[in-house]
Design a protein around this motif. Structure first.
Motif: not given
Length: 335
Positions: A273-298
């Motif tokens: 994937g690509e870096v998300p748009s800073p206009l609508s960043p993901p909730s929580g940790c911004a890297f979690h949509p691309r992270c293979p180790f993300a958990i619920a807290n992320c």
């Protein structure tokens, strides 16, 4: 030790307007609460993918782009409280080397005029300017005879040397290098990096060195700050970062950087994937949509900045467990 440059919770936000009535439709959070320090005589590398806010932060540090919030101190001065005249005086001590040596030099001015422009702006005499230009051109590996030439008469590497000479006018203590070698051939990159290191040792300079290449900054940096979508996610001394990178994004950057060391090849998981748009960043940790180790807290909450070793700070919910078990870097996607 008192830092030369102290940035605390700095933010740069851009409103977005849409429609015929130009109504506000959102905010681009280009820099979103960045804190970092640069000490005298050191090089802090700021690394990250294109679009993560590195260049915006560089311009904000020099107030070429006005910050939206935060604190910015340089040599003990609060730069955000300075008026235009006082800020002009402060810029004698903080200068910038730009990314593109072709676009950053005025093609209508001779090299001597480009390098001498700072002397004119700050009220130096013509004699001081001419002597300073000759000294600076010699310092960067050119010569006084090059002062009469126009930018198109130089190679890319020589143009960047002129850009460096311009930045060194008036004896700055901090130089912000915004990807100064990314537009150059690989062989020329090494020459420019070596020049910057020689100048640092000779003149006692401090650098904020911006790059997307972690392999490159290994040769010039003392410490590294890794930036993702407007935030610093990991800061560490150069040896610690390469020996035990703790944030998945840092590991992704290392995996993407070419290396001749067989122990470093394919050592880490590269996210999709690509870096998300800073206009609508993901909730929580911004890297979690691309992270293979993300958990619920992320996904739910921004992780705090944790100090896991002297000088090694990480913004990751799982950093503590990974610091205790660094072999997790080999975990495959989906584990």
């Amino acid at each position: 030790m008192t830092p030369l440059l102290d940035v605390a919770d700095l933010a740069v936000h851009f409103p977005v307007f849409r429609g015929p009535l130009r109504r506000k439709a959102g905010t681009v959070r280009a820099v979103d609460g960045v804190s970092l320090q640069v000490f005298r005589g050191e090089t802090l590398a700021l690394v990250g993918e294109s679009g993560c806010g590195k260049s915006t932060l560089a311009r904000a540090v020099l107030r070429l782009q006005e910050p939206s919030a935060g604190q910015l101190r340089f040599e003990g001065q609060d730069l955000l409280r300075l008026d235009r005249r006082a800020m002009k005086a402060a810029r004698r001590r903080m200068r910038m080397v730009f990314q593109d040596p072709h676009a950053s030099l005025n093609p209508r001015l001779r090299a001597g005029e480009i390098v001498g422009e700072a002397f004119d702006i700050h009220g130096c005499t013509r004699r001081e300017r001419d002597a300073g230009v000759a000294e600076l051109l010699t310092l960067v590996g050119l010569g006084p005879e090059h002062a009469a030439r126009f930018p198109h008469e130089f190679s890319g590497g020589q143009r960047q040397r002129i850009g460096i000479a311009r930045a060194l006018a008036l004896h700055p203590s901090l130089v912000v290098c915004d990807e100064p070698v990314s537009a150059l051939d690989v062989s020329v990159q090494a020459q420019i990096v070596n020049l910057l290191m020689e100048l640092q040792e000779r003149l006692g300079l401090s650098y904020l060195f911006i790059s997307h290449d972690l392999h490159l900054v290994e040769f010039i940096a003392d410490r590294v700050a890794v930036m993702y979508l407007g935030r610093i996610v990991e800061t560490a001394p150069i040896q610690s970062l390469y020996a035990a990178p703790l944030h998945p994004y840092t590991q992704a950057l290392l995996a993407a950087s070419p290396s001749i060391d067989p122990d470093r090849r394919h050592q880490h998981v590269v996210p999709d994937g690509e870096v998300p748009s800073p206009l609508s960043p993901p909730s929580g940790c911004a890297f979690h949509p691309r992270c293979p180790f993300a958990i619920a807290n992320c996904r739910a909450e921004m992780p705090p900045l944790l100090t896991l070793a002297p000088g090694h700070d990480v913004r990751c919910w799982r950093a503590g467990e990974w610091a205790a078990a660094p072999q997790r870097a080999a975990i495959p996607v989906g584990s």
